[in-house]
Structures are given as structure tokens and as C-alpha cells.
Design an enzyme around this catalytic site. Structure first.
Site, mmCIF file in Angstrom:
data_model
loop_
_atom_site.group_PDB
_atom_site.id
_atom_site.type_symbol
_atom_site.label_atom_id
_atom_site.label_comp_id
_atom_site.label_asym_id
_atom_site.label_seq_id
_atom_site.Cartn_x
_atom_site.Cartn_y
_atom_site.Cartn_z
ATOM 1 N N THR A 13 10.503 2.745 30.015
ATOM 2 C CA THR A 13 9.341 2.345 30.827
ATOM 3 C C THR A 13 9.787 1.508 32.031
ATOM 4 O OG1 THR A 13 8.848 0.357 29.541
ATOM 5 C CG2 THR A 13 7.769 2.395 28.849
ATOM 6 N N HIS A 110 15.408 -8.837 30.763
ATOM 7 C CA HIS A 110 15.325 -9.342 29.395
ATOM 8 C C HIS A 110 13.887 -9.777 29.111
ATOM 9 C CE1 HIS A 110 16.727 -11.017 25.649
ATOM 10 N NE2 HIS A 110 15.982 -12.082 25.902
HETATM 11 C C1 GAR Z 1 12.322 -3.804 27.382
HETATM 12 O O1 GAR Z 1 11.368 -4.688 26.879
HETATM 13 C C2 GAR Z 1 13.552 -4.549 27.838
HETATM 14 O O2 GAR Z 1 13.286 -5.773 28.449
HETATM 15 C C3 GAR Z 1 14.260 -4.761 26.529
HETATM 16 O O3 GAR Z 1 14.070 -3.567 25.816
HETATM 17 C C4 GAR Z 1 12.871 -2.925 26.245
HETATM 18 C C5 GAR Z 1 13.215 -1.536 26.725
HETATM 19 O O4 GAR Z 1 12.079 -0.797 27.068
HETATM 20 N N1 GAR Z 1 15.649 -5.076 26.743
HETATM 21 C C6 GAR Z 1 16.327 -5.917 25.983
HETATM 22 O O5 GAR Z 1 15.868 -6.454 25.000
HETATM 23 C C7 GAR Z 1 17.758 -6.148 26.419
HETATM 24 N N2 GAR Z 1 18.274 -7.359 25.812
HETATM 25 P P1 GAR Z 1 12.133 0.469 28.002
HETATM 26 O O6 GAR Z 1 13.227 1.417 27.473
HETATM 27 O O7 GAR Z 1 10.763 1.071 27.839
HETATM 28 O O8 GAR Z 1 12.395 0.023 29.409
#
Ligand code: GAR
Length: 207
Positions: A13, A110
Site C-alpha cells: 500500500t 516505519h
Molecule cells: C507498513 O505499515 C510499513 O510501515 C510497515 O509494514 C507495513 C507494510 O505495508 N513496515 C515496517 O514495519 C518496517 N519496519 P505495505 O506493504 O502495505 O506498504
């Protein structure tokens, strides 16, 4: 034009937020030239395909350890002539050999207000579970430069989000994404591509 390479592992996302910002002209001075996934089936790959963005899979599980995996990622980044590398839900910690090759040219989003709820083991839903366990009333998101210290690099942008009673980790994650991550990640990328970020003594200044 700077070449932006986005590293992903999951739903993507945040990648979508970058694509949307790019398509509405909100990212000045750069364009997403490649998406690299550490997981073969990641939905982020579909998003790239839908928008005609080149993608590559460099599967973490096919490499024996973090060093050999990091070497493969580094080779790909060099091949793609990356000017900026964005971790957008990239769930693999890379060896410092990558960070050293791209100093202050890699950024990560993050899902918390660093230095809270960050570091090794704090990723994805886990972060929101811990925030709720602690009973914080405010959380949010941080975009920072990647250094050899996990989640410890200079902070570029942060945005706070309120915790509401009845929140589950999933509800809180969605609010943090909508109100913070999807906004500050494209902003930080645009600032970088416009050469408006300066790092002095580990502090980021926006010019
Ligand atoms: C997001 O919330 C991002 O901030 C987090 O994982 C999710 C990925 O969502 N990242 C971490 O926790 C890194 N330490 P996405 O694949 O839908 O962008």
C-alpha cells in the site's frame, strides 16, 4: 530525473501511495523505475505490473544468509542505477554493505514515532500491538534514512496519529497508514528528489 527503486515484501500500500503521488505529479525530480520484492507472491508486484513499472523478485528464502542476500540486492540496485532506494514495507534487514554503498540514499517508512516501538523485531502489526499494550494515546509514522542501526537513521518526516478506545492492532494500523504513512512517504521521496534534504551531524534539515 532520479531513479527511484522501491523495495517491498507484502501488500504494497505504501508503494501504491508512491505510484499515486507520481501519477498526480506530486513527486518532482524522480520516477519509480523498478520495484524489487523479497517475496515471490507479494501483492505489491501486481500493483507495479498494473502501472507498467518494472519489477524483480529477489527471494530472501533462496539465499543462505543476510550477507549473500544483501550482495544480490546491491548488484540489482547498481544494475538499476538507483539514485534513491525506498523501503516500503520491506521486511528484511540488509547487511551494512548495502547501506555503505548508498549513504543517505535509502529511506524507510516505519509505523510508529521513532524512537518508540522500533528496532529489531518491531515490524508490521507487531508495532501496533506493542503500542496498544503500552496504552500510548498518540502514535504515528516516521520516514528516516537507513543506516546500519535498525530504525536508527536520521529522521526525515514524522506524523502523529491518535489512538482511539476500542482500537485493535488492525484498526490502528489502517489509521496510521491512511493518516500518516501514505502522506509522509511520498513527501519525503519528493523532498529527496528535489535535493531538499541535507544531513548534518545525523540531523536532517529540509531546505
Ligand atoms: C507498513 O505499515 C510499513 O510501515 C510497515 O509494514 C507495513 C507494510 O505495508 N513496515 C515496517 O514495519 C518496517 N519496519 P505495505 O506493504 O502495505 O506498504
Amino acid at each position: 530525473m532520479k531513479n527511484i527503486v522501491v523495495l517491498v515484501s507484502g501488500g504494497g500500500t505504501n508503494l501504491q501511495a508512491l505510484i499515486d503521488a507520481q501519477e498526480s505529479g506530486k513527486i518532482q525530480g524522480g520516477r519509480i523505475t523498478c520495484v524489487i520484492s523479497s517475496k515471490p507472491g507479494a501483492y505489491a508486484l501486481e500493483r507495479a505490473k498494473k502501472h507498467n513499472i518494472k519489477s524483480r523478485v529477489i527471494a530472501r528464502k533462496e539465499y543462505a544468509d543476510s550477507v549473500v542476500y544483501s550482495k544480490a540486492i546491491l548488484e540489482a540496485l547498481d544494475e538499476e542505477k538507483a539514485d534513491l532506494v525506498v523501503y516500503a514495507g520491506f521486511m528484511t534487514i540488509l547487511d551494512e554493505l548495502v547501506v555503505k554503498a548508498y549513504p543517505y540514499k535509502m529511506m524507510n517508512v516505519h509505523p510508529a514515532l521513532i524512537p518508540s516501538f522500533c528496532g529489531k523485531g518491531y515490524y508490521g502489526l507487531r508495532v501496533h500491538e506493542e503500542a496498544l499494550k503500552k496504552g500510548v494515546k498518540l502514535t504515528g509514522a516516521t520516514v528516516h534514512f537507513v543506516t546500519e542501526v535498525c530504525d536508527g537513521g536520521p529522521i526525515i518526516l514524522q506524523k502523529a496519529v491518535e489512538v482511539q478506545s476500542g482500537d485493535t492492532p488492525e484498526i490502528l494500523q489502517k489509521r496510521v497508514m491512511e493518516q500518516a504513512e501514505w502522506k509522509i512517504l511520498p513527501q519525503a521521496v519528493s523532498l529527496f528528489c528535489e535535493d531538499r534534504l541535507e544531513v548534518k551531524d545525523d540531523i536532517v534539515y529540509i531546505k
